[in-house]
Design an enzyme around this catalytic site. Structure first.
Site, PDB file in Angstrom:
ATOM      1  N   CYS A 171      -7.381   4.739  -5.853  1.00 30.39           N
ATOM      2  CA  CYS A 171      -6.297   5.241  -6.817  1.00 30.39           C
ATOM      3  C   CYS A 171      -6.497   6.650  -7.129  1.00 30.39           C
ATOM      4  O   CYS A 171      -5.703   7.535  -6.903  1.00 30.39           O
ATOM      5  CB  CYS A 171      -6.322   4.179  -8.255  1.00 30.39           C
ATOM      6  SG  CYS A 171      -5.458   2.807  -7.942  1.00 30.39           S
TER       7      CYS A 171
ATOM      8  N   ASN B  67       0.704  -1.088  -0.072  1.00 28.76           N
ATOM      9  CA  ASN B  67      -0.030  -0.165  -0.034  1.00 28.76           C
ATOM     10  C   ASN B  67       0.945   1.175   0.041  1.00 28.76           C
ATOM     11  O   ASN B  67       2.010   1.332   0.734  1.00 28.76           O
ATOM     12  CB  ASN B  67      -1.041  -0.152   1.169  1.00 28.76           C
ATOM     13  CG  ASN B  67      -1.954   0.939   1.093  1.00 28.76           C
ATOM     14  OD1 ASN B  67      -2.357   1.609   0.160  1.00 28.76           O
ATOM     15  ND2 ASN B  67      -2.904   1.361   2.242  1.00 28.76           N
TER      16      ASN B  67
ATOM     17  N   LEU C 150      -8.394   9.775 -16.063  1.00 26.68           N
ATOM     18  CA  LEU C 150      -9.870   9.311 -15.976  1.00 26.68           C
ATOM     19  C   LEU C 150     -10.477   9.896 -14.854  1.00 26.68           C
ATOM     20  O   LEU C 150     -11.818  10.217 -15.129  1.00 26.68           O
ATOM     21  CB  LEU C 150      -9.658   7.955 -15.505  1.00 26.68           C
ATOM     22  CG  LEU C 150      -8.678   6.959 -16.581  1.00 26.68           C
ATOM     23  CD1 LEU C 150      -8.880   5.407 -15.999  1.00 26.68           C
ATOM     24  CD2 LEU C 150      -9.883   6.971 -17.991  1.00 26.68           C
TER      25      LEU C 150
ATOM     26  N   ARG D 231     -12.257   1.879  -0.061  1.00 18.21           N
ATOM     27  CA  ARG D 231     -11.544   2.894   0.121  1.00 18.21           C
ATOM     28  C   ARG D 231     -12.022   4.291  -0.644  1.00 18.21           C
ATOM     29  O   ARG D 231     -12.093   4.070  -2.059  1.00 18.21           O
ATOM     30  CB  ARG D 231     -10.065   2.712  -0.480  1.00 18.21           C
ATOM     31  CG  ARG D 231      -9.651   1.689   0.725  1.00 18.21           C
ATOM     32  CD  ARG D 231      -8.140   1.181  -0.049  1.00 18.21           C
ATOM     33  NE  ARG D 231      -8.302   0.191  -0.908  1.00 18.21           N
ATOM     34  CZ  ARG D 231      -7.446  -0.365  -1.471  1.00 18.21           C
ATOM     35  NH1 ARG D 231      -6.166  -0.108  -1.319  1.00 18.21           N
ATOM     36  NH2 ARG D 231      -7.520  -1.489  -2.537  1.00 18.21           N
TER      37      ARG D 231
END
Length: 475
Positions: free
Chosen positions: A279, A98, A230, A349
């Site tokens: 992300c 992580n 994105l 998350r």
């Protein structure tokens, strides 16, 4: 420390992956499936997580993942807590730990916390001998490999290393499909031999034309940039959704119109309550920090606005609920449909649901939460984290609010019974096939639905008596 020019790299026969998380587990399972002649070990110091990977209940939910793991587990795929042994015997070592955003010190709130990466590099240097290829699989800031190489170069055993960057481009919910048929596999490095060693592994199932090789730094930066682009598209269409609601345009029709332009394309033009996941926000904030570090404040401000727009979309959704429910949700039951950040995953998350639930709780709403894959313990943990004060402590008042105003149930009907409103926060397929007539009968009247994913948009909910509110259009 790169290899000496006289060293010849033999074909890879043993792989070790440090980190049994969302990237390491699925990626190694696919490599083991496609390369039965390579022994793959996934290691983690979290013994409970390793035990889950060795059980019938995997720690990660992804469609098709269980079958891929079971096919190779015990044959050439092994999950173990014996970290040193796996590193020592491996030809190639993937670092897949992580890299959260720092919450302290220099760069807090933006920069990546590379503590676990550094610990991995030190452990590899400590127990290695001979020559090894070290592969960065975690999402990392550009030039991280420089620090990794510096640590490895001081290995007391005299071991030598090549460092490669091989960023993942998996989308949760479709990870197995993305691994099986990727758009591209990106491999960056300085040693052509080392690059080709990794190319040969992926070439077992990925067409050669999709195996892209670059220098080390381009590979590292490409991952951050891809996620930033994105996320920018999501925030761009979400900004237009607010304008659509004000002008009576329909955001889905606008997205369809601009998505047919080949210069733009249709992907990531689905308006919603906001993007989440491990992300997008983390990588954009990291990109912001890098731009600030290199003296590019205007570029940093541009990308930070993408995160601000995402936060705005979540806040706007909550304000709309409160405003529509007669300017108060105090002591009103709100059914929360979905808590994962997207369908077909149990990952929460940065899920928009966390922050929407937090803000509704602060308005004293009673929340009844249902998600088909996220366990109740995780939901309560996430809500407790965002209710903490500036000293990272959960006050007595917030703890009491969490205990008294949050219920977690196992089906839609229970969640919706006696509710004043339903908030759809994840696009699970089962939501569109619910028995809405029965659900309407069990709710308080008027019965409201706030669809943060527009998954119920085409259903005749008004005919059943619902007052329906979607994203980016007015009815």
């Amino acid at each position: 420390m790169t290899t000496d020019s006289q060293i010849t790299i033999a074909p890879v026969r043993k792989i070790c992956c440090i980190g049994a998380g969302y990237v390491g587990g699925p990626t190694m399972a696919m490599i083991a499936k496609q390369c039965p002649d390579i022994q793959v070990k996934v290691v983690d110091i979290n013994e409970a997580r390793i035990a889950q990977w060795n059980s019938d209940t995997l720690p990660i939910y992804e469609p098709g993942l269980h079958d891929v793991v079971v096919e190779s587990r015990g044959r050439n795929l092994h999950f173990t807590a014996e970290v040193d042994e796996a590193i020592a015997e491996a030809d190639m070592i993937f670092i897949s730990v992580n890299t959260p955003t720092k919450d302290f010190g220099v760069g807090a709130g933006r920069a990546a916390n590379l503590e676990f990466i550094e610990k991995c590099a030190r452990k590899i240097a400590e127990v290695s001998s001979g020559h090894k290829i070290v592969v960065e699989k975690s999402t990392l800031p550009v030039r991280t490999a420089e620090a990794v190489k510096a640590i490895l170069s001081r290995a007391s055993s005299g071991a030598t290393f090549d460092v490669l960057s091989n960023p993942e481009f998996l989308a949760e919910g479709t990870a197995v499909e993305d691994l099986l048929a990727p758009d591209r596999v990106l491999i960056g490095g300085e040693s052509e031999q080392a690059i080709q060693a990794l190319v040969e592994i992926y070439a077992n199932w990925v067409p050669r034309e999709r195996l892209l090789t670059t220098n080390l730094w381009s590979s590292e930066l490409s991952k951050l940039t891809a996620n930033a682009f994105l996320a920018q598209r999501v925030s761009s269409i979400n900004s237009i959704s607010a304008l659509c609601e004000a002008t009576e345009a329909d955001v889905d029709e606008v997205a369809m119109a601009i998505g047919t332009d080949s210069r733009i394309g249709p992907k990531f033009l689905k308006s919603s309550v906001g993007f989440g996941g491990s992300c997008f926000q983390k990588d954009i904030l990291n990109l912001v920090y890098l731009c600030e570090f290199f003296g590019l404040p205007e570029v940093a401000e541009y990308w930070e606005q993408v995160v601000k727009m995402n936060d705005y979309q979540k806040q706007r959704f909550v304000h709309r609920i409160v405003r529509t429910l007669f300017n108060t949700v105090s002591d009103k039951k709100i059914a929360i449909w979905g808590f994962a950040f997207k369908k077909d995953t149990n990952d929460t998350r940065e899920s928009a649901a966390i922050y929407i639930c937090r803000d509704l709780l602060r308005e004293k709403a009673k929340l009844c939460i249902y998600d088909p894959q996220v366990n109740p313990e995780q939901i309560r943990k996430d809500l407790a984290a965002v209710l903490k004060n500036g000293d990272s402590e959960l006050s007595q008042a917030s703890a009491q609010l969490l205990a008294d105003n949050v219920e977690i149930v196992s089906d839609l009907e229970t969640a919706s019974k006696d509710a004043h409103a339903i908030a759809v926060l994840t696009e699970w397929d089962e939501f569109a096939t619910a028995d809405f007539a029965s659900i309407h009968d069990s709710m308080k009247k008027p019965a409201f639905i706030f669809d943060g994913r527009n998954v119920l948009k085409e259903l005749p909910l008004a005919e059943l008596g619902f007052e329906y509110h979607g994203i980016g259009f007015r009815r």
